[in-house]
Write a protein that holds these residues in place. Structure first.
Motif, PDB file in Angstrom:
ATOM      1  N   PRO A 117       0.187  -1.446   6.389  1.00 37.92           N
ATOM      2  CA  PRO A 117      -0.510  -0.649   5.364  1.00 37.92           C
ATOM      3  C   PRO A 117      -1.509   0.345   5.960  1.00 37.92           C
ATOM      4  CG  PRO A 117      -0.399  -2.927   4.685  1.00 37.92           C
ATOM      5  CD  PRO A 117       0.096  -2.869   6.100  1.00 37.92           C
ATOM      6  N   TRP A 118      -2.157  -0.038   7.041  1.00 39.75           N
ATOM      7  CA  TRP A 118      -3.089   0.881   7.686  1.00 39.75           C
ATOM      8  C   TRP A 118      -2.351   2.065   8.304  1.00 39.75           C
ATOM      9  CZ3 TRP A 118      -7.828   0.298   6.239  1.00 39.75           C
ATOM     10  CH2 TRP A 118      -8.273  -0.957   5.831  1.00 39.75           C
ATOM     11  N   LEU A 119      -1.209   1.780   8.892  1.00 35.95           N
ATOM     12  CA  LEU A 119      -0.379   2.848   9.436  1.00 35.95           C
ATOM     13  C   LEU A 119       0.074   3.795   8.327  1.00 35.95           C
ATOM     14  CD1 LEU A 119       1.261   4.151  11.771  1.00 35.95           C
ATOM     15  CD2 LEU A 119       3.097   2.545  11.198  1.00 35.95           C
ATOM     16  N   ARG A 120       0.492   3.229   7.203  1.00 39.85           N
ATOM     17  CA  ARG A 120       0.935   4.044   6.064  1.00 39.85           C
ATOM     18  C   ARG A 120      -0.161   4.995   5.590  1.00 39.85           C
ATOM     19  NH1 ARG A 120       5.588   2.774   3.832  1.00 39.85           N
ATOM     20  NH2 ARG A 120       6.515   0.751   4.226  1.00 39.85           N
ATOM     21  N   THR A 121      -1.342   4.443   5.330  1.00 34.64           N
ATOM     22  CA  THR A 121      -2.415   5.291   4.805  1.00 34.64           C
ATOM     23  C   THR A 121      -2.883   6.302   5.845  1.00 34.64           C
ATOM     24  OG1 THR A 121      -4.045   3.589   5.338  1.00 34.64           O
ATOM     25  CG2 THR A 121      -3.207   3.631   3.089  1.00 34.64           C
ATOM     26  N   GLY A 122      -2.886   5.909   7.109  1.00 35.01           N
ATOM     27  CA  GLY A 122      -3.267   6.859   8.154  1.00 35.01           C
ATOM     28  C   GLY A 122      -2.285   8.006   8.275  1.00 35.01           C
TER      29      GLY A 122
ATOM     30  N   GLY B 184       0.387  -7.069   8.311  1.00 36.50           N
ATOM     31  CA  GLY B 184      -0.973  -6.674   7.958  1.00 36.50           C
ATOM     32  C   GLY B 184      -1.399  -5.331   8.511  1.00 36.50           C
ATOM     33  N   SER B 185      -0.759  -4.861   9.562  1.00 33.01           N
ATOM     34  CA  SER B 185      -1.155  -3.583  10.144  1.00 33.01           C
ATOM     35  C   SER B 185      -0.366  -2.401   9.578  1.00 33.01           C
ATOM     36  CB  SER B 185      -1.022  -3.622  11.663  1.00 33.01           C
ATOM     37  OG  SER B 185       0.307  -3.893  12.034  1.00 33.01           O
TER      38      SER B 185
ATOM     39  N   ALA C 299      -0.402   5.255  -0.200  1.00 33.87           N
ATOM     40  CA  ALA C 299       0.065   6.308   0.691  1.00 33.87           C
ATOM     41  C   ALA C 299       0.677   7.462  -0.109  1.00 33.87           C
ATOM     42  CB  ALA C 299       1.071   5.753   1.696  1.00 33.87           C
TER      43      ALA C 299
ATOM     44  N   TRP D  74       0.811  -1.218   0.000  1.00 31.76           N
ATOM     45  CA  TRP D  74       0.000   0.000   0.000  1.00 31.76           C
ATOM     46  C   TRP D  74       0.844   1.269   0.000  1.00 31.76           C
ATOM     47  CZ3 TRP D  74      -4.776  -0.390   3.722  1.00 31.76           C
ATOM     48  CH2 TRP D  74      -5.553  -1.480   3.372  1.00 31.76           C
TER      49      TRP D  74
END
Length: 158
Positions: free
Chosen positions: A130-135, A127-128, A42, A38
């Motif tokens: 990508p969420w950190l990146r987009t956030g 798995g977590s 980002a 991701w």
């Protein structure tokens, strides 16, 4: 737009394109490393505030030149992180860096850099990340979008 302003835009755009080409192996990292997944999303989120730049004055060429210097140094010493930092810095030439919001936006470029995956790998699952990146990219984009829009130059349409 007058000729000097157009040449500034062309110079900054050429530097940004050159540094983007130099950072082309980002695509490989984003496709193959689970901690870099991701990253392209980002990057797109991080770049979103640049669309607001129209009519806000000319690109800041010192940022372009600093980005080019980082990218060339990265090429010379074969260090991808410097190439990516050069690309981010060349992109900063198109953003208003006149307030703390611009600096926050620039710092959140870390969201799309592979170094973020390396830094958080011992602490987070693949798995977590990508969420950190987009956030993180979203935070930078929101902060940059809430910045007061600079007044258009005389003669520019509002």
């Amino acid at each position: 737009m007058n000729a000097p302003a157009r040449s500034l835009n062309l110079a900054a755009a050429a530097v940004a394109a050159l540094t983007a080409l130099g950072a082309g192996n980002l695509l490989n990292a984003w496709r193959h490393s689970p901690y870099d997944a991701w990253g392209w999303v980002a990057l797109l989120i991080w770049l979103a505030p640049l669309g607001r730049r129209h009519g806000a004055g000319e690109p800041l060429l010192p940022w372009s030149y600093a980005g080019l210097a980082l990218a060339l140094l990265g090429q010379l010493v074969e260090m991808n992180t410097l190439k990516y930092a050069g690309f981010a810095t060349a992109g900063a030439a198109f953003a208003p860096m006149r307030s703390w919001r611009g600096w926050v936006w620039w710092i959140t470029a870390a969201a799309w850099l592979p170094a973020l995956g390396w830094a958080v790998a011992p602490y987070l699952s693949a798995g977590s990340v990508p969420w950190l990146r987009t956030g993180l990219a979203g935070l930078g984009a929101v902060v940059a979008r809430t910045a007061a829009r600079p007044a258009p130059a005389k003669g520019d349409p509002a």
